[in-house]
Scaffold this motif. Structure first.
Motif, PDB file in Angstrom:
ATOM      1  N   MET A   1       5.731   4.618  62.217  1.00 42.02           N
ATOM      2  CA  MET A   1       7.155   4.225  61.832  1.00 42.02           C
ATOM      3  C   MET A   1       7.620   3.366  63.014  1.00 42.02           C
ATOM      4  SD  MET A   1       9.986   6.572  60.383  1.00 42.02           S
ATOM      5  CE  MET A   1      11.452   6.884  61.435  1.00 42.02           C
ATOM      6  N   LYS A  43       4.902  12.950  57.935  1.00 43.91           N
ATOM      7  CA  LYS A  43       5.761  12.174  57.179  1.00 43.91           C
ATOM      8  C   LYS A  43       6.066  10.823  57.729  1.00 43.91           C
ATOM      9  CE  LYS A  43       8.285  15.839  54.573  1.00 43.91           C
ATOM     10  NZ  LYS A  43       8.479  15.483  52.999  1.00 43.91           N
ATOM     11  N   TRP A  44       6.274  10.652  58.874  1.00 43.97           N
ATOM     12  CA  TRP A  44       7.109   9.514  59.491  1.00 43.97           C
ATOM     13  C   TRP A  44       5.957   8.595  59.840  1.00 43.97           C
ATOM     14  CZ3 TRP A  44      11.040  12.703  62.102  1.00 43.97           C
ATOM     15  CH2 TRP A  44      12.061  13.281  60.891  1.00 43.97           C
ATOM     16  N   LYS A  46       3.230   7.175  58.709  1.00 45.13           N
ATOM     17  CA  LYS A  46       2.906   5.752  57.736  1.00 45.13           C
ATOM     18  C   LYS A  46       4.205   5.091  57.350  1.00 45.13           C
ATOM     19  CE  LYS A  46      -0.803   8.847  55.786  1.00 45.13           C
ATOM     20  NZ  LYS A  46      -0.423  10.105  55.892  1.00 45.13           N
ATOM     21  N   ASN A  47       4.995   5.218  57.616  1.00 46.80           N
ATOM     22  CA  ASN A  47       6.480   4.545  57.140  1.00 46.80           C
ATOM     23  C   ASN A  47       6.561   3.311  57.691  1.00 46.80           C
ATOM     24  OD1 ASN A  47       6.838   6.444  55.344  1.00 46.80           O
ATOM     25  ND2 ASN A  47       8.847   7.222  56.282  1.00 46.80           N
ATOM     26  N   LYS A  48       6.442   2.136  57.211  1.00 45.50           N
ATOM     27  CA  LYS A  48       6.787   1.012  57.749  1.00 45.50           C
ATOM     28  C   LYS A  48       8.014   0.431  57.838  1.00 45.50           C
ATOM     29  CE  LYS A  48       2.103   0.432  58.390  1.00 45.50           C
ATOM     30  NZ  LYS A  48       1.935   1.724  59.450  1.00 45.50           N
ATOM     31  N   GLU A  49       8.920   1.069  56.486  1.00 46.59           N
ATOM     32  CA  GLU A  49      10.235   0.561  56.920  1.00 46.59           C
ATOM     33  C   GLU A  49      11.279   1.522  57.409  1.00 46.59           C
ATOM     34  OE1 GLU A  49       9.943   3.227  53.700  1.00 46.59           O
ATOM     35  OE2 GLU A  49       8.480   1.744  54.286  1.00 46.59           O
ATOM     36  N   LYS A  51      14.218   4.311  58.047  1.00 48.41           N
ATOM     37  CA  LYS A  51      14.617   5.317  56.988  1.00 48.41           C
ATOM     38  C   LYS A  51      16.078   5.401  57.339  1.00 48.41           C
ATOM     39  CE  LYS A  51      10.916   8.090  55.446  1.00 48.41           C
ATOM     40  NZ  LYS A  51      11.119   9.298  54.406  1.00 48.41           N
ATOM     41  N   GLU A  55      17.918  10.046  54.469  1.00 46.64           N
ATOM     42  CA  GLU A  55      16.437  10.118  54.211  1.00 46.64           C
ATOM     43  C   GLU A  55      15.726  11.105  55.187  1.00 46.64           C
ATOM     44  OE1 GLU A  55      15.258   6.041  51.787  1.00 46.64           O
ATOM     45  OE2 GLU A  55      15.674   5.836  53.977  1.00 46.64           O
ATOM     46  N   ASP A  59      13.915  14.713  54.692  1.00 50.00           N
ATOM     47  CA  ASP A  59      12.528  14.809  55.003  1.00 50.00           C
ATOM     48  C   ASP A  59      12.363  16.145  55.805  1.00 50.00           C
ATOM     49  OD1 ASP A  59      11.691  12.478  53.727  1.00 50.00           O
ATOM     50  OD2 ASP A  59      11.532  11.233  55.625  1.00 50.00           O
TER      51      ASP A  59
END
Length: 95
Positions: A1, A43-44, A46-49, A51, A55, A59
């Motif tokens: 992230m 959870k975080w 892999k997130n590219k955008e 949050k 959100e 989580d």
């Protein structure tokens, strides 16, 4: 992230709430640091955008005890203790 634009202090009430919940479920060793690191890994990562705050709070609050425990066990596996006879029987008792 990418860099989180949310100050971790803003997430402390949610993090503390999750730690309290985990302790009620019998995970007395639960810490804010472990919950935070678990979310970063599970959870975080892999997130590219970015949050939004709600959100991130969601989580944290929706983190399942089983996911937290899997993270802790994985972290602890770096120590040889889990691979001893005693460690394996302790691990079996958790599941």
């Amino acid at each position: 992230m990418g860099e989180m634009n949310v100050d971790r202090k803003q997430l402390m009430p949610a993090l503390q709430s999750k730690v309290d919940e985990l302790k009620l479920l019998g995970y007395e060793q639960a810490t804010i640091e472990d919950v935070w690191n678990c979310l970063m890994v599970k959870k975080w990562k892999k997130n590219k955008e970015e949050k939004r705050l709600f959100e991130l709070v969601n989580d944290i609050l929706s983190l399942r005890a089983s996911d937290y425990m899997a993270y802790v066990v994985q972290k602890e596996q770096k120590h040889d203790h889990w691979f001893t006879e005693e460690g394996l029987s302790e691990l079996e008792q958790l599941f």
